[in-house]
Design an enzyme around this catalytic site. Sequence first.
Site, PDB file in Angstrom:
ATOM      1  N   GLU A   1       0.799  -1.213   0.000  1.00 56.19           N
ATOM      2  CA  GLU A   1       0.000   0.000   0.000  1.00 56.19           C
ATOM      3  C   GLU A   1       0.836   1.268   0.000  1.00 56.19           C
ATOM      4  O   GLU A   1       0.537   2.200   0.743  1.00 56.19           O
ATOM      5  CB  GLU A   1      -0.931  -0.033   1.211  1.00 56.19           C
ATOM      6  CG  GLU A   1      -0.226   0.007   2.588  1.00 56.19           C
ATOM      7  CD  GLU A   1       0.109  -1.367   3.177  1.00 56.19           C
ATOM      8  OE1 GLU A   1       0.223  -2.328   2.394  1.00 56.19           O
ATOM      9  OE2 GLU A   1       0.259  -1.460   4.403  1.00 56.19           O
TER      10      GLU A   1
ATOM     11  N   HIS B   1      -8.551  -3.485  -0.772  1.00 58.05           N
ATOM     12  CA  HIS B   1      -7.748  -3.605   0.447  1.00 58.05           C
ATOM     13  C   HIS B   1      -6.609  -2.578   0.455  1.00 58.05           C
ATOM     14  O   HIS B   1      -6.454  -1.812   1.412  1.00 58.05           O
ATOM     15  CB  HIS B   1      -7.202  -5.034   0.555  1.00 58.05           C
ATOM     16  CG  HIS B   1      -6.371  -5.266   1.767  1.00 58.05           C
ATOM     17  ND1 HIS B   1      -6.887  -5.797   2.931  1.00 58.05           N
ATOM     18  CD2 HIS B   1      -5.056  -5.025   2.018  1.00 58.05           C
ATOM     19  CE1 HIS B   1      -5.926  -5.868   3.841  1.00 58.05           C
ATOM     20  NE2 HIS B   1      -4.801  -5.411   3.308  1.00 58.05           N
ATOM     21  N   GLU B   2      -5.825  -2.573  -0.612  1.00 58.92           N
ATOM     22  CA  GLU B   2      -4.660  -1.666  -0.640  1.00 58.92           C
ATOM     23  C   GLU B   2      -5.110  -0.204  -0.565  1.00 58.92           C
ATOM     24  O   GLU B   2      -4.482   0.617   0.089  1.00 58.92           O
ATOM     25  CB  GLU B   2      -3.806  -1.904  -1.888  1.00 58.92           C
ATOM     26  CG  GLU B   2      -3.278  -3.329  -2.054  1.00 58.92           C
ATOM     27  CD  GLU B   2      -2.608  -3.906  -0.810  1.00 58.92           C
ATOM     28  OE1 GLU B   2      -2.030  -3.130  -0.036  1.00 58.92           O
ATOM     29  OE2 GLU B   2      -2.691  -5.136  -0.611  1.00 58.92           O
TER      30      GLU B   2
ATOM     31  N   HIS C   1      -5.979   0.973   2.876  1.00 57.12           N
ATOM     32  CA  HIS C   1      -4.790   1.300   3.677  1.00 57.12           C
ATOM     33  C   HIS C   1      -4.445   2.794   3.620  1.00 57.12           C
ATOM     34  O   HIS C   1      -3.728   3.288   4.485  1.00 57.12           O
ATOM     35  CB  HIS C   1      -3.573   0.527   3.172  1.00 57.12           C
ATOM     36  CG  HIS C   1      -3.374  -0.801   3.829  1.00 57.12           C
ATOM     37  ND1 HIS C   1      -3.288  -0.947   5.185  1.00 57.12           N
ATOM     38  CD2 HIS C   1      -3.207  -2.052   3.300  1.00 57.12           C
ATOM     39  CE1 HIS C   1      -3.077  -2.235   5.476  1.00 57.12           C
ATOM     40  NE2 HIS C   1      -3.041  -2.923   4.355  1.00 57.12           N
TER      41      HIS C   1
ATOM     42  N   GLU D   1      -3.839  -3.946   9.695  1.00 59.76           N
ATOM     43  CA  GLU D   1      -4.434  -4.959   8.820  1.00 59.76           C
ATOM     44  C   GLU D   1      -5.869  -5.335   9.200  1.00 59.76           C
ATOM     45  O   GLU D   1      -6.687  -5.600   8.329  1.00 59.76           O
ATOM     46  CB  GLU D   1      -3.546  -6.206   8.768  1.00 59.76           C
ATOM     47  CG  GLU D   1      -2.188  -5.956   8.119  1.00 59.76           C
ATOM     48  CD  GLU D   1      -2.263  -5.409   6.699  1.00 59.76           C
ATOM     49  OE1 GLU D   1      -3.338  -5.477   6.072  1.00 59.76           O
ATOM     50  OE2 GLU D   1      -1.241  -4.890   6.218  1.00 59.76           O
TER      51      GLU D   1
ATOM     52  N   ASP E   1       8.830 -10.621   9.033  1.00 59.25           N
ATOM     53  CA  ASP E   1       8.514 -11.327   7.778  1.00 59.25           C
ATOM     54  C   ASP E   1       8.233 -12.797   8.043  1.00 59.25           C
ATOM     55  O   ASP E   1       7.286 -13.368   7.520  1.00 59.25           O
ATOM     56  CB  ASP E   1       9.677 -11.246   6.778  1.00 59.25           C
ATOM     57  CG  ASP E   1       9.885  -9.833   6.279  1.00 59.25           C
ATOM     58  OD1 ASP E   1       8.907  -9.072   6.271  1.00 59.25           O
ATOM     59  OD2 ASP E   1      11.027  -9.504   5.911  1.00 59.25           O
TER      60      ASP E   1
ATOM     61  N   TYR F   1      -5.015  -9.871  10.153  1.00 58.51           N
ATOM     62  CA  TYR F   1      -5.988  -9.435   9.140  1.00 58.51           C
ATOM     63  C   TYR F   1      -7.403  -9.866   9.532  1.00 58.51           C
ATOM     64  O   TYR F   1      -8.299  -9.048   9.710  1.00 58.51           O
ATOM     65  CB  TYR F   1      -5.666 -10.065   7.773  1.00 58.51           C
ATOM     66  CG  TYR F   1      -4.385  -9.601   7.133  1.00 58.51           C
ATOM     67  CD1 TYR F   1      -3.150  -9.971   7.654  1.00 58.51           C
ATOM     68  CD2 TYR F   1      -4.400  -8.814   5.994  1.00 58.51           C
ATOM     69  CE1 TYR F   1      -1.963  -9.561   7.055  1.00 58.51           C
ATOM     70  CE2 TYR F   1      -3.218  -8.403   5.383  1.00 58.51           C
ATOM     71  CZ  TYR F   1      -2.011  -8.782   5.913  1.00 58.51           C
ATOM     72  OH  TYR F   1      -0.843  -8.375   5.320  1.00 58.51           O
TER      73      TYR F   1
HETATM   74 ZN   LIG Z   1      -2.951  -4.993   4.141  1.00 58.42          ZN
END
Ligand SMILES: [Zn+2]
Length: 590
Positions: free
Chosen positions: A260, A284-285, A288, A307, A364, A372
């Site tokens: 995003e 979604h993006e 953000h 998220e 990561d 989410y």
């Molecule tokens: Zn996201």
Amino acid sequence: MTRHDPHSYADLEQGKISHIDFRIQADFEAHILKIRAEYQLAELVSGSLYLDTSQIELESAHANGQALQWEFDEQDQLLGERLHLKGLANASSFTLTFATAPEARALQWLPAVQTAGGEHPFLFSQCQAIHARSVFPCQDTPSVRFTFTAEVEVPAALTAVMAAEQFEVKEQGKNKVFQFKMPQPIPSYLFAIGVGNLTFRELGPRTGVYAEPELIDAAAWEFAENEEKIVQAEKLLGPYLWGRYDLLILPPSFPYGGMENPRVTFLTPTAILGTRGQTSLITHELAHAWTGNLVTNATWEDFWLNEGWTTYAETRITEVLEGKDVADLMAVYDEQRLIEIMERIGMESPLTCLKVPSKGRDPDASFTIVPYYKGAFLIKEFEYTVGRERFNAFIRKYTSTYQFQSLTTEAFLHFLKGELPEVFEKVNIQSWIYEPGLPVKRSKPQSALYDEVQEVLVAYKVGTRPTKEQVADWHRYQILSFLQALPKQIPVEDCKYLEDVLDLKNKNDANHYAFFYAICIRSGHQDILPRVEEFLGKNGRLLYVLPIFRAMIESDWARERARRILESVRERHHQITVHVINKLLKEAGL
Ligand SMILES: [Zn+2]
């Protein structure tokens, strides 16, 4: 010293960076960025300043016209090297000249053969979560925001795109210099750059798409409805404050669905289906732009604020754009996914908490969908408790009160308590946020479209395979729901039958295939391996690649081949992808 963020060496008591002017030269031969950066500080700084770096080759440091003393005085495999600037004297600014390493974590330098066009190299960055420090020394924590300008020099055949406003392009010998400015303050993880043989196509008054010429027509068609998404998002979340909303279509090695980056979402090409079937990813993006980019998690332990809120907003916008049936279907699918993933991680694992204690943990490698979906389900509980109308007002107040700020889970809860106190009586917030697993007492999503899938599944499990007619009109998420709920192992003959009856080849959806190949591998469908290998060579999206490697690890016949396959596709993938899969294989003793 005071560390505010377990993933940063920054000591915010020393002072905060408020603005950076970058001069960047992209060297496609050596795979490095040569950078001169002038940093402005929010307040005068004397003494030491700690910055995060990773493999940065520092040449010089100056403040007030004087050379500064410096050393890399601490290091850690996860955090990188702490750059200690010494002897600042009432400095309001300082200047660093440095180069990135060819293997800088945030940067992927792709040779021409790995692009769609095959003639020009490509560079793109992925700074979230803690990789901005491999591009420039910074206070690499989402709780520090800065504005910036940048001049980016690239070979004349290429175009530079940044998550910023572009305002001029100049020729300079064999090169071009692109000028950018970012007037809205961003946290370091939203710094982004892409360079390649790119063309631009306008889509709407505020929207457009950058892509290689070979992909631009398909991309422009797929994402033609982006302006409508902004209109709907603004109704829910408030005015869009970033000016434009463009997309940059990246090569297939991009490890995520989308990133995003403000003003320009970096996007996987696997989102181009030719059906507009995966534009919920854009929803979604785009969401953000408010939840994440405007109101930002203070540390990666509070990632669910980014998220969970964004996934919640995605479902609300999808409900308007695609109807309640589809939004309900996605909610049930998400719930099933969440339960499946939690069971895999372990219902008691701290990774299933919303606030995850993460000191020493690689963001990561510990990335899951829990923040989410569990986050979005918690936010839905808030909505159900107070009703949609009051909750809508709360959303607007939340995004406007905290715009361009970062906040912790606790600061959010404090705000929530002030605005919607009854939520604390009806929802066990303590359990949702700080305890693992899913609370027993919660609203369960229902969907008629999902029930259709359930019927077919029940019949399949007692020996009746679905017919073409039954599944011909299925929504993409119905197919995903079906594949996800199939037994982990089925007869090899059924693998072949289902691929055909679900028409997977024509739908050409990498998400379908990620599930399908995992089932084939677990089912011992050995002939499928060359196709799996080809898929893994072409797709770098972690969400698609990981389930396949997991299935290989868990299947005796494929287990020993997983390492060889990773090595054969390694060169084509982003370092984040390779790093995460490598870790998975190592943990499995491979
Ligand atoms: Zn996201």
